[in-house]
Design an enzyme around this catalytic site. Structure first.
Site, mmCIF file in Angstrom:
data_model
loop_
_atom_site.group_PDB
_atom_site.id
_atom_site.type_symbol
_atom_site.label_atom_id
_atom_site.label_comp_id
_atom_site.label_asym_id
_atom_site.label_seq_id
_atom_site.Cartn_x
_atom_site.Cartn_y
_atom_site.Cartn_z
ATOM 1 N N ASP A 13 0.807 -1.226 0.000
ATOM 2 C CA ASP A 13 0.000 0.000 0.000
ATOM 3 C C ASP A 13 0.839 1.274 0.000
ATOM 4 O OD1 ASP A 13 -2.204 -1.672 0.108
ATOM 5 O OD2 ASP A 13 -2.275 -1.631 2.293
ATOM 6 N N GLY A 40 -4.559 -4.152 -3.844
ATOM 7 C CA GLY A 40 -5.536 -3.110 -4.165
ATOM 8 C C GLY A 40 -4.735 -1.877 -4.531
ATOM 9 N N GLN A 223 1.953 -6.042 -3.234
ATOM 10 C CA GLN A 223 2.381 -6.158 -1.826
ATOM 11 C C GLN A 223 3.654 -5.322 -1.619
ATOM 12 O OE1 GLN A 223 1.389 -9.512 -3.437
ATOM 13 N NE2 GLN A 223 -0.504 -8.497 -2.933
HETATM 14 P P1 GDP Z 1 -0.752 0.428 -3.554
HETATM 15 O O1 GDP Z 1 -1.351 -0.862 -3.114
HETATM 16 O O2 GDP Z 1 0.725 0.471 -3.311
HETATM 17 O O3 GDP Z 1 -1.092 0.785 -4.975
HETATM 18 O O4 GDP Z 1 -1.376 1.546 -2.614
HETATM 19 P P2 GDP Z 1 -2.942 1.686 -2.190
HETATM 20 O O5 GDP Z 1 -3.709 2.169 -3.354
HETATM 21 O O6 GDP Z 1 -3.425 0.458 -1.520
HETATM 22 O O7 GDP Z 1 -2.823 2.761 -1.040
HETATM 23 C C1 GDP Z 1 -2.298 4.017 -1.242
HETATM 24 C C2 GDP Z 1 -3.379 5.054 -0.890
HETATM 25 O O8 GDP Z 1 -2.772 6.324 -0.774
HETATM 26 C C3 GDP Z 1 -4.437 5.205 -1.962
HETATM 27 O O9 GDP Z 1 -5.637 5.542 -1.367
HETATM 28 C C4 GDP Z 1 -3.897 6.348 -2.815
HETATM 29 O O10 GDP Z 1 -4.913 7.056 -3.503
HETATM 30 C C5 GDP Z 1 -3.284 7.213 -1.762
HETATM 31 N N1 GDP Z 1 -2.119 8.004 -2.173
HETATM 32 C C6 GDP Z 1 -1.095 7.688 -3.005
HETATM 33 N N2 GDP Z 1 -0.158 8.652 -3.011
HETATM 34 C C7 GDP Z 1 -0.601 9.612 -2.170
HETATM 35 C C8 GDP Z 1 -0.056 10.864 -1.726
HETATM 36 O O11 GDP Z 1 1.034 11.272 -2.088
HETATM 37 N N3 GDP Z 1 -0.814 11.560 -0.826
HETATM 38 C C9 GDP Z 1 -2.017 11.154 -0.374
HETATM 39 N N4 GDP Z 1 -2.673 11.888 0.496
HETATM 40 N N5 GDP Z 1 -2.545 9.964 -0.778
HETATM 41 C C10 GDP Z 1 -1.852 9.212 -1.645
HETATM 42 P P1 IMO Z 2 -0.904 -4.144 -2.270
HETATM 43 O O1 IMO Z 2 -0.449 -4.686 -3.593
HETATM 44 C C1 IMO Z 2 -0.998 -4.591 2.069
HETATM 45 C C2 IMO Z 2 -1.077 -8.688 3.647
HETATM 46 C C3 IMO Z 2 -2.345 -9.127 4.341
HETATM 47 C C4 IMO Z 2 -1.772 -10.146 5.312
HETATM 48 C C5 IMO Z 2 -0.652 -10.791 4.530
HETATM 49 C C6 IMO Z 2 -1.023 -12.109 3.867
HETATM 50 O O2 IMO Z 2 -2.202 -3.432 -2.330
HETATM 51 O O3 IMO Z 2 0.175 -3.363 -1.616
HETATM 52 P P2 IMO Z 2 -2.534 -12.780 1.798
HETATM 53 O O4 IMO Z 2 -3.959 -12.455 1.465
HETATM 54 O O5 IMO Z 2 -1.559 -12.322 0.766
HETATM 55 O O6 IMO Z 2 -2.335 -14.228 2.152
HETATM 56 O O7 IMO Z 2 -2.233 -11.956 3.152
HETATM 57 O O8 IMO Z 2 -0.279 -9.858 3.528
HETATM 58 N N1 IMO Z 2 -1.289 -8.160 2.263
HETATM 59 C C7 IMO Z 2 -1.216 -6.868 1.940
HETATM 60 N N2 IMO Z 2 -1.044 -5.772 2.721
HETATM 61 N N3 IMO Z 2 -1.095 -4.459 0.718
HETATM 62 C C8 IMO Z 2 -1.248 -5.544 -0.069
HETATM 63 O O9 IMO Z 2 -1.212 -5.461 -1.412
HETATM 64 C C9 IMO Z 2 -1.355 -6.819 0.544
HETATM 65 N N4 IMO Z 2 -1.523 -8.077 0.074
HETATM 66 C C10 IMO Z 2 -1.466 -8.882 1.139
HETATM 67 O O10 IMO Z 2 -2.976 -8.055 4.991
HETATM 68 O O11 IMO Z 2 -1.194 -9.471 6.407
HETATM 69 MG MG MG Z 3 -2.887 -1.562 -1.830
#
Ligand code: GDP
Ligand code: IMO
Ligand code: MG
Length: 424
Positions: A13, A40, A223
């Site tokens: 994330d 996600g 991840q």
């Molecule tokens: P990913 O899994 O690495 O693609 O990250 P996620 O989408 O799960 O989580 C990142 C969250 O932070 C999302 O809700 C993005 O829209 C948000 N985001 C990304 N970059 C920034 C930033 O520079 N500032 C803020 N406030 N939100 C951000």
């Molecule tokens: P993105 O790509 C954050 C975490 C789960 C759990 C562990 C194992 O959005 O960064 P799993 O379902 O893979 O067996 O879960 O890994 N996890 C993540 N945490 N971002 C993700 O993906 C994750 N994918 C799995 O919360 O702790």
């Molecule tokens: Mg994510």
């Protein structure tokens, strides 16, 4: 040409989806190489927000093709919903998406096994996303799995039935775990039928031909490094190699074909699910980061655990991945703090170290912090790094010094446009 890689350096994330989307115009292909719908990845542009789970984050851009590599695990049900949503807003997904024949399929019974296994672990549960990821990779290494290429073969249904029979046998051992597989199978078979309409290729040949013809590829990690099956905080990890090496096995490209490695991290740190997290803040500061940063999971909606940035952890991730440049995300969230803390070392049972230890789960680790001045002003309207407050520039310079890798992007908001290039 070489494959550039973008991947997460923390516990997921970090903002991978956003930066892949920002960088996509520089590439001909975007390729996912591991993970599945546990991911996600959020993208925001033109006042719209999308969360992708299986589809690479290049899907919104014209003239770019998106590959789902052999290292990915696919749930046809989640995939169909995701694609239909994109088609509904006018994205020509069929023309832009390519599947590897060797990617493995997540069956409904894999999801049940994930749920049963987590329940059985009780207080030691991993905090899995319950998407069936672990059981699917277990069947891959156990040499039982079903692959995308199998759906084109006449004996597909027989293979499916044989695997499900195995799963049902295992599920019966989980005392008290009740399930109804029949209601899950209809939508899954519809998903399989849906997938048959797409381009399905021998992706290792495909990608290598693409590179040979001079086209550029960006590999999109899912991840983060600390969730890697080998190098993460085991056993609280996912089931794939989330690191640069995973690009080689997950796409079929040789190590000599890896180009830039872009490591991405938040200006602080988060984790969702169970497991150790040395700089976690269980106080009102952690809560403030969670609220300001809207730190709730993109896939499960769970609150993310929050803490300060952790240099030993990041150094470890940079070493394992061979990171050549860094993107720092969510700098805008730290605007609310007068003082920002940087964990530079750990105190592990009296030893001061900046090395990430083996047994982080069992040892008590006390973070040692350096305090720096915050910038205390809104960054979200900034349009150039030159105009950034001096405290932010000092924070970036200090991190570059500690991490010994240049930070080339600083992100100051979720939107595509809220991205500052620090150096070209
Ligand atoms: P990913 O899994 O690495 O693609 O990250 P996620 O989408 O799960 O989580 C990142 C969250 O932070 C999302 O809700 C993005 O829209 C948000 N985001 C990304 N970059 C920034 C930033 O520079 N500032 C803020 N406030 N939100 C951000
Ligand atoms: P993105 O790509 C954050 C975490 C789960 C759990 C562990 C194992 O959005 O960064 P799993 O379902 O893979 O067996 O879960 O890994 N996890 C993540 N945490 N971002 C993700 O993906 C994750 N994918 C799995 O919360 O702790
Ligand atoms: Mg994510």
């Amino acid at each position: 040409m070489k494959v550039d890689v973008l991947l997460g350096l923390q516990w997921g994330d970090e903002g991978k989806g956003k930066i892949v989307d920002v960088l996509t115009p520089e590439y001909d292909y975007i390729a996912r190489f591991q993970g599945g719908p546990n991911a996600g990845h959020t993208l925001e542009f033109d006042q719209k927000k999308f969360v992708l789970h299986t589809i690479p984050s290049g899907i919104f851009r014209d003239n770019v093709l998106n590959v789902i590599g052999n290292g990915v695990v696919i749930d046809p049900v989640v995939l169909k919903i995701e694609i239909e949503k994109l088609i509904a807003v006018g994205i020509p997904v069929k023309e832009r998406l390519i599947f590897s024949k060797k990617a493995h399929l997540i069956l409904p019974s894999h999801r049940l096994l994930d749920a049963a296994s987590e329940t059985a672990k009780g207080k030691n549960k991993i905090g899995s996303t319950l998407k069936g990821i672990g059981p699917t990779y277990m069947d891959k290494t156990g040499r039982n799995g079903l692959r995308v290429g199998d759906i084109l073969e006449p004996d597909f249904k027989a293979k499916y039935d044989a695997l499900v029979e195995k799963h049902v046998g295992i599920l019966k051992h989980f005392e008290g775990f009740e399930f109804d597989l029949s209601e899950l199978e209809g939508p899954w078979m519809e998903g399989i039928e849906f997938m048959r309409q797409f381009t399905i290729v021998d992706s290792e040949h495909y990608i290598n031909k693409v590179l040979k013809s001079g086209k550029s590829v960006l590999a999109e990690g899912a991840q983060g490094t600390m969730l890697d099956i080998d190098f993460g905080t085991y056993p609280f990890v996912t089931s794939s190699n989330t690191i640069t090496a995973g690009t080689c096995t997950g796409l079929g490209v040789a190590p000599t074909k890896i180009g830039k490695v872009i490591g991405i991290f938040k200006a602080y740190c988060t984790r969702v699910g169970s497991g150790p997290f040395p700089t976690e803040l269980l106080d009102e500061v952690g809560e403030k980061i969670r609220q300001e940063g809207r730190e709730f999971g993109s896939t499960t909606g769970r609150p993310r655990r929050c803490g300060w940035i952790d240099i030993p952890q990041l150094k470890y991730a940079i070493m394992i991945n061979g990171v050549t440049e860094l993107s720092m995300m969510k700098a805008d969230i730290l605007s609310v703090f007068d003082t920002i803390r940087i964990c530079t070392h750990y105190n592990v049972n009296g030893n001061i170290t900046d090395e990430f230890p083996f047994s982080i789960c069992d040892q008590s680790i006390e973070p040692i912090y350096k305090d720096v001045s915050g910038w205390n002003c809104d960054l979200t309207e900034l349009n150039s790094y030159d105009n950034a407050p001096k405290e932010l520039k000092q924070y970036v310079s200090l991190l570059e010094e500690l991490l010994e890798v240049p930070i080339t992007i600083v992100s100051v908001g979720p939107d595509r446009s809220q991205t500052l290039i620090t150096k070209h």
